[in-house]
Write a protein that holds these residues in place. Structure first.
Motif, PDB file in Angstrom:
ATOM      1  N   GLN A 126       0.974  -1.120  -0.064  1.00  0.00           N
ATOM      2  CA  GLN A 126      -0.133  -0.001  -0.121  1.00  0.00           C
ATOM      3  C   GLN A 126       0.672   1.077  -0.006  1.00  0.00           C
ATOM      4  O   GLN A 126       2.040   1.141   0.370  1.00  0.00           O
ATOM      5  CB  GLN A 126      -0.872   0.035   1.326  1.00  0.00           C
ATOM      6  CG  GLN A 126      -1.945  -1.102   1.311  1.00  0.00           C
ATOM      7  CD  GLN A 126      -2.922  -1.147   0.076  1.00  0.00           C
ATOM      8  OE1 GLN A 126      -3.163  -0.035  -0.382  1.00  0.00           O
ATOM      9  NE2 GLN A 126      -3.407  -2.400  -0.322  1.00  0.00           N
ATOM     10  N   PRO A 127       0.308   2.274  -0.465  1.00  0.00           N
ATOM     11  CA  PRO A 127       1.066   3.668  -0.420  1.00  0.00           C
ATOM     12  C   PRO A 127       1.908   4.044   0.800  1.00  0.00           C
ATOM     13  O   PRO A 127       3.265   4.419   0.672  1.00  0.00           O
ATOM     14  CB  PRO A 127       0.065   4.757  -0.807  1.00  0.00           C
ATOM     15  CG  PRO A 127      -0.911   4.019  -1.481  1.00  0.00           C
ATOM     16  CD  PRO A 127      -1.113   2.654  -0.837  1.00  0.00           C
ATOM     17  N   GLU A 128       1.460   3.701   1.924  1.00  0.00           N
ATOM     18  CA  GLU A 128       2.035   4.067   3.107  1.00  0.00           C
ATOM     19  C   GLU A 128       3.569   3.351   3.272  1.00  0.00           C
ATOM     20  O   GLU A 128       4.378   3.905   3.882  1.00  0.00           O
ATOM     21  CB  GLU A 128       1.258   3.893   4.118  1.00  0.00           C
ATOM     22  CG  GLU A 128      -0.063   4.779   4.428  1.00  0.00           C
ATOM     23  CD  GLU A 128      -1.217   4.200   3.671  1.00  0.00           C
ATOM     24  OE1 GLU A 128      -1.098   3.166   2.997  1.00  0.00           O
ATOM     25  OE2 GLU A 128      -2.126   5.001   3.375  1.00  0.00           O
ATOM     26  N   THR A 129       3.259   1.986   2.910  1.00  0.00           N
ATOM     27  CA  THR A 129       4.377   1.201   3.031  1.00  0.00           C
ATOM     28  C   THR A 129       5.629   1.703   1.965  1.00  0.00           C
ATOM     29  O   THR A 129       6.824   1.656   2.529  1.00  0.00           O
ATOM     30  CB  THR A 129       4.042  -0.171   2.727  1.00  0.00           C
ATOM     31  OG1 THR A 129       3.347  -0.777   3.832  1.00  0.00           O
ATOM     32  CG2 THR A 129       5.578  -1.175   3.030  1.00  0.00           C
ATOM     33  N   ALA A 130       5.131   2.056   0.778  1.00  0.00           N
ATOM     34  CA  ALA A 130       6.057   2.493  -0.177  1.00  0.00           C
ATOM     35  C   ALA A 130       6.778   3.558   0.089  1.00  0.00           C
ATOM     36  O   ALA A 130       7.989   3.967   0.069  1.00  0.00           O
ATOM     37  CB  ALA A 130       5.415   2.601  -1.567  1.00  0.00           C
ATOM     38  N   ILE A 131       5.952   4.477   0.979  1.00  0.00           N
ATOM     39  CA  ILE A 131       6.602   5.973   1.104  1.00  0.00           C
ATOM     40  C   ILE A 131       7.550   5.659   2.308  1.00  0.00           C
ATOM     41  O   ILE A 131       8.590   6.175   2.338  1.00  0.00           O
ATOM     42  CB  ILE A 131       5.520   6.941   1.922  1.00  0.00           C
ATOM     43  CG1 ILE A 131       4.452   7.296   0.534  1.00  0.00           C
ATOM     44  CG2 ILE A 131       5.923   8.066   2.368  1.00  0.00           C
ATOM     45  CD1 ILE A 131       3.487   8.278   0.872  1.00  0.00           C
ATOM     46  N   ALA A 132       7.222   4.768   3.339  1.00  0.00           N
ATOM     47  CA  ALA A 132       8.147   4.632   4.480  1.00  0.00           C
ATOM     48  C   ALA A 132       9.355   3.933   3.949  1.00  0.00           C
ATOM     49  O   ALA A 132      10.782   4.300   4.332  1.00  0.00           O
ATOM     50  CB  ALA A 132       7.272   3.545   5.164  1.00  0.00           C
ATOM     51  N   PHE A 133       9.223   3.353   2.735  1.00  0.00           N
ATOM     52  CA  PHE A 133      10.619   2.514   2.176  1.00  0.00           C
ATOM     53  C   PHE A 133      11.283   3.428   1.671  1.00  0.00           C
ATOM     54  O   PHE A 133      12.732   3.423   1.820  1.00  0.00           O
ATOM     55  CB  PHE A 133      10.158   1.424   1.475  1.00  0.00           C
ATOM     56  CG  PHE A 133      11.231   0.655   0.702  1.00  0.00           C
ATOM     57  CD1 PHE A 133      11.442  -0.501   0.941  1.00  0.00           C
ATOM     58  CD2 PHE A 133      11.786   1.271  -0.480  1.00  0.00           C
ATOM     59  CE1 PHE A 133      12.762  -1.274   0.266  1.00  0.00           C
ATOM     60  CE2 PHE A 133      13.024   0.364  -1.052  1.00  0.00           C
ATOM     61  CZ  PHE A 133      13.377  -0.816  -0.854  1.00  0.00           C
ATOM     62  N   ALA A 134      10.786   4.462   0.746  1.00  0.00           N
ATOM     63  CA  ALA A 134      11.490   5.447   0.171  1.00  0.00           C
ATOM     64  C   ALA A 134      12.122   6.169   1.174  1.00  0.00           C
ATOM     65  O   ALA A 134      13.446   6.720   0.949  1.00  0.00           O
ATOM     66  CB  ALA A 134      10.511   6.374  -0.704  1.00  0.00           C
ATOM     67  N   LYS A 135      11.747   6.931   2.419  1.00  0.00           N
ATOM     68  CA  LYS A 135      12.267   7.316   3.174  1.00  0.00           C
ATOM     69  C   LYS A 135      13.477   6.650   3.911  1.00  0.00           C
ATOM     70  O   LYS A 135      14.612   7.311   4.103  1.00  0.00           O
ATOM     71  CB  LYS A 135      11.227   7.905   4.330  1.00  0.00           C
ATOM     72  CG  LYS A 135      10.161   8.872   3.838  1.00  0.00           C
ATOM     73  CD  LYS A 135       9.319   9.383   5.099  1.00  0.00           C
ATOM     74  CE  LYS A 135       8.313  10.331   4.406  1.00  0.00           C
ATOM     75  NZ  LYS A 135       7.467  10.823   5.533  1.00  0.00           N
ATOM     76  N   ALA A 136      13.248   5.388   4.287  1.00  0.00           N
ATOM     77  CA  ALA A 136      14.208   4.609   4.920  1.00  0.00           C
ATOM     78  C   ALA A 136      15.592   4.298   3.937  1.00  0.00           C
ATOM     79  O   ALA A 136      16.700   4.219   4.503  1.00  0.00           O
ATOM     80  CB  ALA A 136      13.592   3.303   5.282  1.00  0.00           C
ATOM     81  N   HIS A 137      15.230   4.296   2.739  1.00  0.00           N
ATOM     82  CA  HIS A 137      16.165   3.866   1.784  1.00  0.00           C
ATOM     83  C   HIS A 137      16.820   5.050   0.979  1.00  0.00           C
ATOM     84  O   HIS A 137      17.556   4.957   0.181  1.00  0.00           O
ATOM     85  CB  HIS A 137      16.094   2.705   0.851  1.00  0.00           C
ATOM     86  CG  HIS A 137      15.623   1.508   1.933  1.00  0.00           C
ATOM     87  ND1 HIS A 137      16.670   0.790   2.179  1.00  0.00           N
ATOM     88  CD2 HIS A 137      14.530   1.009   2.140  1.00  0.00           C
ATOM     89  CE1 HIS A 137      16.261  -0.276   2.768  1.00  0.00           C
ATOM     90  NE2 HIS A 137      14.873  -0.254   3.032  1.00  0.00           N
ATOM     91  N   GLY A 138      16.527   6.342   1.322  1.00  0.00           N
ATOM     92  CA  GLY A 138      16.834   7.507   0.544  1.00  0.00           C
ATOM     93  C   GLY A 138      16.570   7.587  -1.037  1.00  0.00           C
ATOM     94  O   GLY A 138      17.106   8.086  -1.984  1.00  0.00           O
ATOM     95  N   ILE A 139      15.152   6.720  -1.412  1.00  0.00           N
ATOM     96  CA  ILE A 139      14.820   7.080  -2.631  1.00  0.00           C
ATOM     97  C   ILE A 139      14.021   8.040  -3.087  1.00  0.00           C
ATOM     98  O   ILE A 139      12.998   8.369  -2.413  1.00  0.00           O
ATOM     99  CB  ILE A 139      13.884   5.566  -3.104  1.00  0.00           C
ATOM    100  CG1 ILE A 139      14.605   4.213  -2.740  1.00  0.00           C
ATOM    101  CG2 ILE A 139      13.444   5.629  -4.398  1.00  0.00           C
ATOM    102  CD1 ILE A 139      16.014   3.879  -3.628  1.00  0.00           C
ATOM    103  N   THR A 140      14.350   8.848  -4.278  1.00  0.00           N
ATOM    104  CA  THR A 140      13.783  10.119  -4.513  1.00  0.00           C
ATOM    105  C   THR A 140      12.780  10.152  -5.665  1.00  0.00           C
ATOM    106  O   THR A 140      12.300  11.162  -6.087  1.00  0.00           O
ATOM    107  CB  THR A 140      14.935  11.155  -4.595  1.00  0.00           C
ATOM    108  OG1 THR A 140      15.920  10.906  -5.654  1.00  0.00           O
ATOM    109  CG2 THR A 140      15.633  11.401  -3.239  1.00  0.00           C
TER     110      THR A 140
END
Length: 203
Positions: A126-140
């Motif tokens: 779900q979007p919330e998980t994808a957003i958390a992943f991006a923040k944790a791994h520095g994906i922009t």
């Protein structure tokens, strides 16, 4: 005419024992898509690193897609038209996806000002998980959310075997699949070279 020893193969050979890249013919037809359409899992075994380059004359039709990003923005092939596009299929619980995330971001940073776009396609979260992943791994760069989006998955069905995530595609400026990486990216130089060579086709 493609070189017999592309630069990514030389870079990878220094990193990979046992010659895992041998046998990926530069100008061959696209066997992975054929296997996928036939319902085969051949070539998609988890952990089997494989790169396929497709010569311009052998590429299929442009990939036509649309979806919604993790932040709710609509994204389609119209937004990437004329650019080389790297599309990475992933999900947060996939260990190889986590491992390759910094390498993908590094290549994105290298080419983002050169007419290259990056787009993730998250197939399970779900979007919330994808957003958390991006923040944790520095994906922009953005990711489309595909878990409940059957048309989005179907748009890439011939190009990306989702039974072997992660998968990374390089689309040329016409939106056609120019290269495919199956399994975790072994080194960012491999993707960087594929992107550079696809960009050079426009000159």
């Amino acid at each position: 005419m493609r070189r017999t020893a592309p630069a990514w193969r030389r870079a990878a050979s220094a990193l990979l024992a046992l010659g895992l890249l041998a046998g990926t013919a530069a100008c061959a037809a696209d066997p992975l898509a054929e296997d996928y359409r036939a319902g085969s899992s051949k070539g998609y075994v988890s952990g089997e690193f494989r790169v396929v380059e497709i010569a311009p004359a052998d590429r299929g039709a442009p990939v036509v897609f649309s979806g919604v990003s993790e932040t709710g923005e609509a994204v389609s092939d119209a937004d990437t038209a004329g650019d080389v596009v790297v599309v990475n299929f992933w999900y947060a619980g996939c260990a190889p996806c986590r491992a390759e995330a910094p390498d993908l971001e590094a290549v994105y940073q290298e080419y983002q000002d050169q007419g290259v776009q990056f787009l993730g396609v998250n197939i399970y979260d779900q979007p919330e998980t994808a957003i958390a992943f991006a923040k944790a791994h520095g994906i922009t760069y953005p990711s489309l959310i595909a878990i409940d989006d059957a048309p989005l998955k179907l748009a890439f069905a011939d190009s990306a075997p989702l039974t072997a995530v992660p998968v990374t595609l390089v689309l040329d400026a016409q939106g056609r699949v120019a290269a495919r990486i199956i399994s975790q990216l072994e080194d960012p130089s491999i993707l960087s070279t594929l992107v550079r060579e696809t960009l050079a086709e426009q000159s």
